[in-house]
Design an enzyme around this catalytic site. Structure first.
Site: not given
Ligand SMILES: Nc1ncnc2c1ncn2[C@@H]1O[C@H](COP(=O)(O)OP(=O)(O)O)[C@@H](O)[C@H]1O
Ligand SMILES: O=P(O)(O)OC[C@H]1O[C@](O)(COP(=O)(O)O)[C@@H](O)[C@@H]1O
Length: 302
Positions: A214-219, A245-246
């Site tokens: 997962s790449l946040g705002a990059d998809g 991410g979840d």
């Molecule tokens: N700023 C954003 N704008 C649009 N979509 C987002 C943004 N941040 C996260 N997302 C969506 O959420 C998914 C997971 O985000 P990410 O931040 O990479 O996960 P994690 O919570 O595991 O760090 C991305 O692949 C995207 O689809």
């Molecule tokens: O177990 P870790 O890595 O500390 O992460 C726990 C946290 O991550 C979350 O599951 C959210 O995870 P994501 O943002 O990666 O989807 C929260 O609900 C929780 O507080």
């Protein structure tokens, strides 16, 4: 059917401020909420909201553990948790103006015997897939994850980061690092989408059939035997990214459970995560009507 395992659940506290954080003064929040959290627990909530059969397991203790148990019951999530001594952690996300601060506790110390107890709970459900999500509490090593992965005839999906991800030894159907976790685990340059796809592909050799990065705002990128897929994120108003991410992973798993191909699964994942980041905390949005969001996701082969 999917079983989720959360060794280290959390109550997610989300507090919002109109102004930026500043030291040595009282910051007064204008909004606050508590949600049941932890990676497997969030996934179980999202999967249940998409009507996918699923059971949430893991370790709970203390008043925070009771809050999670009650919240999941209210949301109609099936559960099979193990009680532990100590208190389930409270993780805080502070949204201050446009900045997001994530403050995660370590969690209560547990003994190795919880692994046997959880493995028994997982086996009792006879799942097709097991998702093990989140960090490990003090007292457990990566072996706690490997033992569940190797403990039955199911496909195991793992969503963890840091040293734990690098040290896993069993065979997994999928792992879901975010960009920073992918960089840490591989040491590769993940500054570009192509770099992430290369790193994810190379990481498959470490025992993962597919890697969803997962790449946040990059998809997100999904790499596997059928190739490398990249989905752009949608242009949406983000409140915070906790649970993003979840949500992505839940969307992908939900689509696979319905028999969809990888491309549809990736689109579904991006659509679900887009719904979730538009709301504060890890509260569960309406996920029954994500069709138009999914149609708007562009996927291409790299
Ligand atoms: N700023 C954003 N704008 C649009 N979509 C987002 C943004 N941040 C996260 N997302 C969506 O959420 C998914 C997971 O985000 P990410 O931040 O990479 O996960 P994690 O919570 O595991 O760090 C991305 O692949 C995207 O689809
Ligand atoms: O177990 P870790 O890595 O500390 O992460 C726990 C946290 O991550 C979350 O599951 C959210 O995870 P994501 O943002 O990666 O989807 C929260 O609900 C929780 O507080």
């Amino acid at each position: 059917m999917i079983v989720t395992v959360t060794y280290n659940p959390a109550v997610d506290q989300t507090i919002q401020f109109d102004e930026q954080m500043a030291p040595e003064r009282v910051m007064r929040a204008n909004k606050a909420q508590f949600d049941a959290g932890g990676k497997g627990i969030n996934a179980a909530q999202f999967l249940t909201a998409m009507d996918r059969p699923c059971v949430a397991t893991g370790l709970l203790g203390g008043f925070t553990g009771s809050f999670i148990r009650e919240t999941l019951q209210d949301d109609g999530v099936e559960t099979a948790f193990i009680d532990v001594d100590g208190t389930t952690r409270l993780n805080t996300t502070a949204i201050a103006a446009v900045e997001e601060y994530k403050l995660n506790q370590a969690g209560p110390t547990v003994g190795e015997s919880v692994v046997d107890a959880l493995l028994e709970q997982v086996r009792a459900q006879s799942p097709d897939r097991v998702l093990i999500g989140g960090s490990l509490p003090p007292g457990l090593s990566p072996n706690a994850i490997d033992r569940i992965a190797a403990g039955g005839d199911w496909e195991t999906i793992v969503d963890t980061g840091g040293d734990v991800l690098r040290e896993l030894d069993a065979q997994y159907g999928l792992c879901k690092p975010n960009r920073a976790e992918l960089g840490d685990a591989t040491g590769a340059d993940v500054s570009t989408v192509e770099g992430c796809a290369d790193a994810a592909d190379a990481f498959r050799d470490r025992g993962f059939d597919r890697v969803l990065a997962s790449l946040g705002a990059d998809g997100a990128v999904l790499v596997g035997d059928t190739g490398r897929l990249y989905a752009e994120a949608l242009d949406i108003d983000v409140v915070d990214t906790v649970g993003a991410g979840d949500a992505l992973l839940s969307g992908v798993l939900s689509a696979w459970e319905a028999g969809a191909d990888d491309e549809t699964a990736l689109r579904t994942g991006v659509a679900v995560s887009s719904q979730v980041v538009q709301r504060a905390g890890t509260a569960v949005p309406d996920l029954n009507d994500i069709g138009s969001l999914r149609d708007g996701v562009t996927v291409r082969r790299l």
